[in-house]
Design a protein around this motif. Structure first.
Motif, short mmCIF file in Angstrom:
data_model
loop_
_atom_site.label_atom_id
_atom_site.label_comp_id
_atom_site.label_asym_id
_atom_site.label_seq_id
_atom_site.Cartn_x
_atom_site.Cartn_y
_atom_site.Cartn_z
N LYS A 282 -10.51 3.13 -3.89
CA LYS A 282 -10.17 2.25 -2.76
C LYS A 282 -9.55 0.95 -3.26
CE LYS A 282 -13.66 4.38 0.06
NZ LYS A 282 -14.92 4.32 0.80
N LEU A 283 -10.08 0.44 -4.35
CA LEU A 283 -9.52 -0.80 -4.90
C LEU A 283 -8.09 -0.60 -5.39
CD1 LEU A 283 -12.53 -2.35 -6.89
CD2 LEU A 283 -11.80 -2.84 -4.55
N ILE A 284 -7.83 0.54 -6.01
CA ILE A 284 -6.46 0.80 -6.48
C ILE A 284 -5.52 0.92 -5.30
CG2 ILE A 284 -4.96 2.41 -7.71
CD1 ILE A 284 -7.48 3.29 -9.31
N LYS A 285 -5.92 1.74 -4.35
CA LYS A 285 -5.08 2.00 -3.19
C LYS A 285 -4.66 0.70 -2.51
CE LYS A 285 -5.77 4.20 1.27
NZ LYS A 285 -6.65 5.07 2.05
N SER A 286 -5.58 -0.25 -2.41
CA SER A 286 -5.26 -1.49 -1.70
C SER A 286 -5.01 -2.65 -2.66
CB SER A 286 -6.37 -1.83 -0.72
OG SER A 286 -7.60 -1.89 -1.38
N GLN A 287 -4.97 -2.37 -3.96
CA GLN A 287 -4.77 -3.45 -4.93
C GLN A 287 -5.71 -4.62 -4.61
OE1 GLN A 287 -0.39 -4.06 -5.82
NE2 GLN A 287 -0.20 -2.57 -4.19
N ALA A 288 -6.96 -4.25 -4.35
CA ALA A 288 -7.92 -5.24 -3.86
C ALA A 288 -8.78 -5.80 -4.98
CB ALA A 288 -8.81 -4.60 -2.80
N LEU A 289 -9.33 -6.95 -4.71
CA LEU A 289 -10.17 -7.65 -5.68
C LEU A 289 -11.59 -7.74 -5.14
CD1 LEU A 289 -9.38 -11.01 -7.40
CD2 LEU A 289 -11.33 -10.89 -5.88
#
Lengths: 335, 335
Positions: free
Chosen positions: B261-268
């Protein structure tokens, strides 16, 4: 003129089987104005492509059924209708899985030098190298004397991550599967430690290898390996999240939640895509090329021969049967 | 002179029961040079204290068996042997769970104003307020028009997070348990939406409340609620990880891994402790006080009366029986 392509026949469940792919004969399209005709020479297979085989909204749109798959290619200009390209030029770009592609001239770039092995433009000097460079230096930010752990460490991204971390003065621990890969990390790439995740004593070996904890964990695999790594994060640790290859073919991906670990260590986890570093791409290219030239970044490649080897080469990414960067050579035109 | 204290009798498993705590009569120690004698007036109970009851290495050291528990206190100086303090001064600090404490004068600070309800120094103007301010503004960084979701939204931290996000022009969605708390979010605190995680339709209601996705998720609870929230992260979303209260009393804390999920949304995602914002604490204090004065930050408090109510008040943090900030009033000396 005869052409060949590989299309997505149906969306896979789990590891893509033969039914996922279909070979087709097709035509070579004559280039229009501003178009170029390119012969594919090396075609890259990369783990992120598995995500595009699913019909789910993600950062890059899904591959379409009955359309060719698509990935990074090193090719040769066969015919050019644009002044920037001449017959024989070596180019790279994201292109359909075809032996010949006719595309707009802005779809590809000339390689900066043909003095290096050309498949490097699909690995250290291409997308995987830029992924390693940006993720490690802009998110991981290793400092001298810190401990950096990287998973899938012998792979196209991981091997570059570890070598850059060494250049930056960090202690580097790589995680890979099997004796051959683990030995390669320490003997060829100069990592401080290599750990085999396939061995029963993985957990103990990891703990022994990071007596001072982990400051940067470059995440390529996800799953139970990473669950273990998370137990060793130091205060203010950074975790660039590049991939989760162990989970790409799974429907279920459950494990210990990370929230309490992140609080305890005031740690950062950040998912990223190489595209977000594009403002710095020119610097990265030059620096990576310099390190390769100086022998500071070495790389390994597994080259499958033949257009029809693409599906099997792609599968090898997930079974661990490849070594270093996996590419497929589909033409001898640049030998 | 007679004193009372509550010590950690044994380490709890799960929710701390009565056997976790032991009441003891003790003495009041006469203050030495540079020491002050403080009467406890309001004692704070906070979720992070649960972690300190375990015998595991964490950011703050474990409470010791047979020693008093310890937390934030608002107290009154009874006797001072230091020039900075006079009898009757109102002070705050981290102090043992005793009716009277004799400590070095540098263990406490005078409150900046006694014109506000004094228990606010344990909530909006104290540690929870600073936690909300730093976590939201230094990690979450909400921008005008973005969507901010906060869990445990009616609590001491969450209520301040949501109100600051509103001040910054974000759309704010709060997650809380039960009609009373959810109505409080929208009717009193001015949140755009309140969602009841105890209702069967939580997942649908959440999706409806965030049609444009989530830009900032201020994480207080962890567990299945957050698993659901993670499905809605936008590109470049930020997740300040403040707490995981739903998991503090559990041995098992498994759920969907976040890597993909973090990769998909480039999230921190970033775990934090209030201490890391201390360089900016003075600014934060002033800004929070100003907002309280202007009526832009409201807060709710549940006050239990009596020193012997501390264990039960602490347990209420986890059962959801409190409303807003939970404190215990142990003396009428400042009425």
């Amino acid at each position: 003129m005869k052409n060949e392509q590989i299309v997505l026949a149906q969306r896979p469940e789990g590891l893509p089987g033969d039914e996922t792919f279909r070979y087709e004969d097709t035509e070579i399209k004559k280039p229009d104005n501003d178009e170029v005709l390119i012969e594919s020479v090396y075609i890259s297979v990369d783990p992120y492509m598995r995500g595009r085989m699913n019909d789910t909204k993600s950062y890059s749109k899904p591959f379409e059924i009955d359309e060719p798959l698509n990935g990074h290619v090193v090719g040769k200009i066969v015919e050019s209708n644009h002044e920037n390209f001449s017959e024989g030029d070596v180019v790279t770009g994201g292109l359909p899985w075809k032996k010949f592609n006719t595309v707009s001239s802005d779809a590809v770039n000339k390689v900066p030098s043909t003095e290096v092995p050309l498949h490097l433009y699909l690995s250290t000097l291409g997308m995987p190298g830029h992924t390693a460079y940006g993720g490690l230096l802009e998110i991981g930010k290793p400092e001298e004397g810190e401990t950096v752990v990287v998973s899938a460490a012998s792979g196209a991204v991981g091997s570059v991550v570890g070598q850059i971390a060494k250049i930056k003065g960090a202690k580097v621990v790589g995680i890979a599967g099997g004796d051959e890969k683990v030995n390669y990390l320490t003997e060829t790439l100069g990592f401080d430690e290599g750990i085999d995740y396939k061995k029963d004593n993985f957990s103990e070996k990891l703990a022994e290898a990071v007596p001072d904890g982990i400051d940067v964990y470059f995440e390529n695999v996800g799953g139970p390996i990473s669950d273990e790594v998370f137990n060793h994060l130091n205060t203010f640790a950074r975790v660039p999240v590049c991939g989760a290859i162990s989970s790409y073919n799974s429907k279920e991906d459950n494990g210990p939640r990370v929230q309490q670990k992140l609080i305890k260590s005031q740690a950062l986890m950040q998912g990223f895509l190489v595209a977000q570093f594009q403002d710095n791409a020119k610097n990265a290219s030059e620096q990576l090329a310099k390190w390769v030239q100086e022998g500071k970044i070495k790389s390994e490649v597994t080259i499958a021969e033949g257009f029809d080897q693409l599906p099997e080469a792609f599968r090898n990414l997930f079974t661990g049967d490849n070594f270093g960067k996996q590419v497929v050579k589909v033409s001898n035109s640049l030998d």
